[in-house]
Design an enzyme around this catalytic site. Structure first.
Site, PDB file in Angstrom:
ATOM      1  N   LYS A  22      -9.449  15.792  10.268  1.00 13.19           N
ATOM      2  CA  LYS A  22      -9.831  15.515   8.876  1.00 13.19           C
ATOM      3  C   LYS A  22      -9.341  14.135   8.451  1.00 13.19           C
ATOM      4  O   LYS A  22     -10.102  13.340   7.892  1.00 13.19           O
ATOM      5  CB  LYS A  22      -9.222  16.583   7.960  1.00 13.19           C
ATOM      6  CG  LYS A  22      -9.333  16.252   6.483  1.00 13.19           C
ATOM      7  CD  LYS A  22      -8.757  17.335   5.601  1.00 13.19           C
ATOM      8  CE  LYS A  22      -7.329  17.131   5.200  1.00 13.19           C
ATOM      9  NZ  LYS A  22      -7.126  16.094   4.171  1.00 13.19           N
ATOM     10  N   ASN A  23      -8.058  13.863   8.710  1.00  8.22           N
ATOM     11  CA  ASN A  23      -7.479  12.623   8.192  1.00  8.22           C
ATOM     12  C   ASN A  23      -7.929  11.375   8.948  1.00  8.22           C
ATOM     13  O   ASN A  23      -7.586  10.261   8.565  1.00  8.22           O
ATOM     14  CB  ASN A  23      -5.949  12.703   8.171  1.00  8.22           C
ATOM     15  CG  ASN A  23      -5.458  13.597   7.042  1.00  8.22           C
ATOM     16  OD1 ASN A  23      -6.245  14.031   6.203  1.00  8.22           O
ATOM     17  ND2 ASN A  23      -4.165  13.864   7.021  1.00  8.22           N
ATOM     18  N   CYS A 117      -0.763  15.065  -8.284  1.00  6.69           N
ATOM     19  CA  CYS A 117      -1.307  16.213  -7.557  1.00  6.69           C
ATOM     20  C   CYS A 117      -0.186  17.198  -7.317  1.00  6.69           C
ATOM     21  O   CYS A 117       0.972  16.909  -7.601  1.00  6.69           O
ATOM     22  CB  CYS A 117      -1.985  15.783  -6.268  1.00  6.69           C
ATOM     23  SG  CYS A 117      -0.893  15.526  -4.901  1.00  6.69           S
ATOM     24  N   ARG A 122       2.290  10.677  -6.212  1.00 10.52           N
ATOM     25  CA  ARG A 122       1.321  10.010  -5.337  1.00 10.52           C
ATOM     26  C   ARG A 122       0.565   8.847  -5.979  1.00 10.52           C
ATOM     27  O   ARG A 122      -0.662   8.891  -6.132  1.00 10.52           O
ATOM     28  CB  ARG A 122       0.331  11.023  -4.758  1.00 10.52           C
ATOM     29  CG  ARG A 122       1.020  12.067  -3.920  1.00 10.52           C
ATOM     30  CD  ARG A 122       0.067  12.990  -3.247  1.00 10.52           C
ATOM     31  NE  ARG A 122      -0.514  12.445  -2.034  1.00 10.52           N
ATOM     32  CZ  ARG A 122      -1.341  13.136  -1.254  1.00 10.52           C
ATOM     33  NH1 ARG A 122      -1.679  14.366  -1.555  1.00 10.52           N
ATOM     34  NH2 ARG A 122      -1.825  12.593  -0.166  1.00 10.52           N
ATOM     35  N   PRO A 123       1.282   7.797  -6.378  1.00  7.27           N
ATOM     36  CA  PRO A 123       0.587   6.632  -6.948  1.00  7.27           C
ATOM     37  C   PRO A 123      -0.193   5.858  -5.881  1.00  7.27           C
ATOM     38  O   PRO A 123      -0.034   6.106  -4.685  1.00  7.27           O
ATOM     39  CB  PRO A 123       1.736   5.771  -7.489  1.00  7.27           C
ATOM     40  CG  PRO A 123       2.936   6.180  -6.730  1.00  7.27           C
ATOM     41  CD  PRO A 123       2.720   7.611  -6.302  1.00  7.27           C
ATOM     42  N   VAL A 124      -1.060   4.922  -6.321  1.00  9.93           N
ATOM     43  CA  VAL A 124      -1.816   4.087  -5.385  1.00  9.93           C
ATOM     44  C   VAL A 124      -1.477   2.610  -5.600  1.00  9.93           C
ATOM     45  O   VAL A 124      -2.277   1.737  -5.314  1.00  9.93           O
ATOM     46  CB  VAL A 124      -3.351   4.318  -5.502  1.00  9.93           C
ATOM     47  CG1 VAL A 124      -3.721   5.696  -4.988  1.00  9.93           C
ATOM     48  CG2 VAL A 124      -3.838   4.131  -6.928  1.00  9.93           C
ATOM     49  N   GLN A 126       0.381   0.588  -4.025  1.00 11.06           N
ATOM     50  CA  GLN A 126       0.400  -0.276  -2.833  1.00 11.06           C
ATOM     51  C   GLN A 126      -1.014  -0.704  -2.437  1.00 11.06           C
ATOM     52  O   GLN A 126      -1.219  -1.822  -1.968  1.00 11.06           O
ATOM     53  CB  GLN A 126       1.069   0.440  -1.649  1.00 11.06           C
ATOM     54  CG  GLN A 126       2.502   0.853  -1.910  1.00 11.06           C
ATOM     55  CD  GLN A 126       3.390  -0.337  -2.249  1.00 11.06           C
ATOM     56  OE1 GLN A 126       3.423  -1.340  -1.533  1.00 11.06           O
ATOM     57  NE2 GLN A 126       4.088  -0.239  -3.359  1.00 11.06           N
ATOM     58  N   ASP A 305       2.916  17.004   6.911  1.00 11.94           N
ATOM     59  CA  ASP A 305       1.817  17.979   6.933  1.00 11.94           C
ATOM     60  C   ASP A 305       2.099  19.178   7.848  1.00 11.94           C
ATOM     61  O   ASP A 305       1.298  20.112   7.897  1.00 11.94           O
ATOM     62  CB  ASP A 305       0.505  17.308   7.368  1.00 11.94           C
ATOM     63  CG  ASP A 305      -0.106  16.472   6.251  1.00 11.94           C
ATOM     64  OD1 ASP A 305       0.418  16.495   5.131  1.00 11.94           O
ATOM     65  OD2 ASP A 305      -1.116  15.784   6.525  1.00 11.94           O
ATOM     66  N   ARG A 397     -10.601  23.200   2.717  1.00 14.05           N
ATOM     67  CA  ARG A 397     -10.612  21.731   2.678  1.00 14.05           C
ATOM     68  C   ARG A 397     -10.245  21.144   4.029  1.00 14.05           C
ATOM     69  O   ARG A 397     -10.705  20.057   4.372  1.00 14.05           O
ATOM     70  CB  ARG A 397      -9.603  21.219   1.643  1.00 14.05           C
ATOM     71  CG  ARG A 397      -9.995  21.484   0.217  1.00 14.05           C
ATOM     72  CD  ARG A 397      -9.039  20.784  -0.717  1.00 14.05           C
ATOM     73  NE  ARG A 397      -8.900  19.379  -0.338  1.00 14.05           N
ATOM     74  CZ  ARG A 397      -7.952  18.569  -0.773  1.00 14.05           C
ATOM     75  NH1 ARG A 397      -7.051  19.012  -1.612  1.00 14.05           N
ATOM     76  NH2 ARG A 397      -7.889  17.316  -0.378  1.00 14.05           N
TER      77      ARG A 397
HETATM   78  C1  UD1 Z   1      -1.840  10.782   4.008  1.00 16.81           C
HETATM   79  C2  UD1 Z   1      -2.500  12.028   4.516  1.00 16.81           C
HETATM   80  C3  UD1 Z   1      -1.714  13.254   4.080  1.00 16.81           C
HETATM   81  C4  UD1 Z   1      -0.264  13.130   4.521  1.00 16.81           C
HETATM   82  C5  UD1 Z   1       0.323  11.792   4.072  1.00 16.81           C
HETATM   83  C6  UD1 Z   1       1.711  11.527   4.629  1.00 16.81           C
HETATM   84  C7  UD1 Z   1      -4.827  11.375   4.556  1.00 16.81           C
HETATM   85  C8  UD1 Z   1      -6.197  11.539   3.980  1.00 16.81           C
HETATM   86  N1  UD1 Z   1      -3.846  12.083   3.963  1.00 16.81           N
HETATM   87  O1  UD1 Z   1      -1.832  10.840   2.582  1.00 16.81           O
HETATM   88  O2  UD1 Z   1      -2.317  14.398   4.652  1.00 16.81           O
HETATM   89  O3  UD1 Z   1       0.497  14.158   3.930  1.00 16.81           O
HETATM   90  O4  UD1 Z   1      -0.528  10.709   4.515  1.00 16.81           O
HETATM   91  O5  UD1 Z   1       1.690  11.558   6.023  1.00 16.81           O
HETATM   92  O6  UD1 Z   1      -4.638  10.680   5.524  1.00 16.81           O
HETATM   93  N2  UD1 Z   1       3.018   6.012  -2.137  1.00 16.81           N
HETATM   94  C9  UD1 Z   1       3.282   5.187  -3.197  1.00 16.81           C
HETATM   95  N3  UD1 Z   1       2.363   4.214  -3.534  1.00 16.81           N
HETATM   96  C10 UD1 Z   1       1.203   4.050  -2.838  1.00 16.81           C
HETATM   97  C11 UD1 Z   1       0.938   4.896  -1.760  1.00 16.81           C
HETATM   98  C12 UD1 Z   1       1.858   5.867  -1.405  1.00 16.81           C
HETATM   99  O7  UD1 Z   1       4.311   5.325  -3.845  1.00 16.81           O
HETATM  100  O8  UD1 Z   1       0.414   3.154  -3.209  1.00 16.81           O
HETATM  101  C13 UD1 Z   1       3.990   7.056  -1.719  1.00 16.81           C
HETATM  102  C14 UD1 Z   1       3.452   8.472  -1.905  1.00 16.81           C
HETATM  103  O9  UD1 Z   1       3.625   8.933  -3.221  1.00 16.81           O
HETATM  104  C15 UD1 Z   1       4.270   9.232  -0.883  1.00 16.81           C
HETATM  105  C16 UD1 Z   1       4.439   8.225   0.269  1.00 16.81           C
HETATM  106  O10 UD1 Z   1       4.199   6.946  -0.323  1.00 16.81           O
HETATM  107  O11 UD1 Z   1       5.536   9.544  -1.396  1.00 16.81           O
HETATM  108  C17 UD1 Z   1       3.498   8.399   1.438  1.00 16.81           C
HETATM  109  O12 UD1 Z   1       2.179   8.594   0.967  1.00 16.81           O
HETATM  110  P1  UD1 Z   1       0.900   8.158   1.795  1.00 16.81           P
HETATM  111  O13 UD1 Z   1       1.248   7.893   3.205  1.00 16.81           O
HETATM  112  O14 UD1 Z   1       0.154   7.116   1.029  1.00 16.81           O
HETATM  113  O15 UD1 Z   1       0.037   9.489   1.753  1.00 16.81           O
HETATM  114  P2  UD1 Z   1      -1.531   9.535   1.737  1.00 16.81           P
HETATM  115  O16 UD1 Z   1      -2.056   8.346   2.465  1.00 16.81           O
HETATM  116  O17 UD1 Z   1      -2.006   9.796   0.350  1.00 16.81           O
END
Ligand code: UD1
Length: 417
Positions: A22-23, A117, A122-124, A126, A305, A397
């Site tokens: 999936k990922n 969530c 889980r901010p974006v 970065q 995961d 999912r």
């Molecule tokens: C991906 C996986 C998810 C897995 C996670 C961690 C997919 C579709 N999903 O999620 O199944 O659990 O990796 O291995 O591939 N963070 C920030 N700012 C950002 C981005 C991340 O603070 O801009 C933080 C997140 O809140 C979290 C950590 O960084 O604490 C890691 O998150 P991230 O690796 O981004 O997870 P996803 O890519 O969303």
């Protein structure tokens, strides 16, 4: 709404085929936005998240073929509507993966902010920071990120933390940027490598995927490709954990044992006998498992995961284990549901202490997120009597044909209304 009814206490035996990841499938589907030519994908799992991503892409104007025998064709001849709306983004955070490709291809994007969530904030930030370094301008209006850039420029970007989708978004954006991009502190997850390999098959110049520094040399355009999605290491790990907990002997085929290092190491510690071939894994468990302590970490560490499924395993193991979650701040919601089955778990901050009990007892429980649901399935397979799991749309999912695969292994499991 569908529920899963499991009658536990039977060992698992037989063979099960691992699905595509999936990922890896989700980011690779987004890569179709980077070219006007067809991208033909094989080994695409039949999952709700894949359907959601297909719907999201179709709404933008991407031609999405029918998924048959794991094959899915996508063609973004024109991207009429570079937008990802709240209704879909809120159901699947990975939707944010369209942001980088849309900016690179169309010079603009309007993507809903995902919001919080169940497993944490889980901010974006970065993703946004990296794209800004490449010259994109962002504003937030009514919950949407509006981004624009005439043409993205290559940049040196040091991410503040390891983020999987962040790395993927920036890598995709950089393939069509002007000049070179260096992504420091990149995620090393195998799914990042799989995406990089697909991008390379499309003509992108990417080096270093799988290490923490990825270099991308931007090119003016990408072509189509045919690409096979890698096996799902989390699905694989979930079945392995189920066998280690419930006992039995199972062979997994179409798997990728070489990317399961941390999971296999922990399974060895439980006392399970494991042997691997190039694309198969055999596991045998004849006794009650020994408990294993662990701490989650970015790859190659123990995957967040897989944490919930191992908690279920520890619930019935001999001994006491401590499990520390370092990636997401709220990822122990399954603990309360496991307690309803009789588990002995105490939580302090980001550490759970689990003392194995001789037997769990079936009960009604509720799934809260994808991997939490998987832990309830593992627990249900071991528990005495019937376990009824509600809200299994979470499972749909991310697990292809879960109840069929488990029935094939001799489990008593059925989808009920
Ligand atoms: C991906 C996986 C998810 C897995 C996670 C961690 C997919 C579709 N999903 O999620 O199944 O659990 O990796 O291995 O591939 N963070 C920030 N700012 C950002 C981005 C991340 O603070 O801009 C933080 C997140 O809140 C979290 C950590 O960084 O604490 C890691 O998150 P991230 O690796 O981004 O997870 P996803 O890519 O969303």
């Amino acid at each position: 709404m569908d529920k899963l009814l499991i009658t536990g206490g039977r060992p698992l035996a037989g063979e099960v085929r691992v699905s595509g990841a999936k990922n890896a499938a989700l980011p690779i589907m987004c890569a179709a936005l980077l070219t006007g030519k067809p991208l033909v994908l094989d080994n695409v799992p039949r999952l709700m998240d894949v359907r959601t991503m297909a719907k999201l892409l179709a709404l933008m104007g991407v031609e999405v073929g029918n998924q048959e025998n794991g094959r899915l064709q996508l063609q973004a001849a024109r991207v009429a509507n570079p937008e990802a709306g709240y209704e879909l983004v809120k159901t699947m955070r990975a939707s944010v993966l369209v942001l980088g490709p849309l900016l690179a291809r169309c010079g603009r994007a309007r993507v809903s902010l995902p919001g919080g969530c169940a497993i944490g904030a889980r901010p974006v930030d970065q993703h946004v920071k990296g794209l800004q370094a490449m010259g994109a301008e962002f504003s937030v209006v009514q919950g949407y990120m509006n981004a624009s850039a005439k043409r993205l420029r290559g940049a040196r970007i040091a991410m503040d933390m390891v983020t999987v989708t962040g790395t993927e978004n920036l890598m995709m954006a950089a393939t069509l940027a002007e000049g070179d991009t260096v992504l420091e502190n990149s995620a090393r997850e195998p799914e990042v490598v799989d995406l990089a390999n697909c991008l390379k098959a499309m003509g992108a110049r990417v080096e270093g995927a799988g290490t923490d520094v990825i270099r991308i040399e931007g090119v003016p355009s990408l072509s189509g490709a045919t690409y096979r999605v890698m096996p799902d290491r989390i699905e694989t790990g979930t079945y392995l954990a189920a066998v280690a907990a419930a006992g039995g002997k199972v062979r997994l085929t179409h798997a990728a044992p070489d990317i399961l290092g941390a999971t296999l190491e922990k399974l060895h510690e439980t006392g399970a006998r494991i042997s691997t071939g190039t694309d198969s894994i055999e596991i045998e468990m004849g006794a009650r498992p020994k408990s294993v302590s662990l701490s989650t970490a970015p790859y190659p560490g123990f995957a967040t995961d897989m944490q919930a499924q191992f908690m279920a395993l520890d619930c019935v193991a001999r001994g006491t284990a401590s499990m520390t979650e370092t990636i997401f701040e709220n990822r122990f919601m399954h603990a309360q549901e496991l307690q309803r089955l009789g588990a002995d778990i105490s939580i302090q901050g980001n550490t759970a202490v689990v003392t194995g009990v001789e037997r769990l007892q079936g009960a009604k429980v509720m799934a809260t997120d994808l991997r939490a649901s998987a832990s309830l399935v593992v627990a249900g397979l071991v528990a005495q009597g019937e376990t009824l799991i509600d809200r299994i749309y979470h499972l749909d999912r991310g697990y292809e044909a879960l109840e069929h695969k488990l029935s094939g292994l001799g489990a008593k499991i059925a989808r009920v209304r």
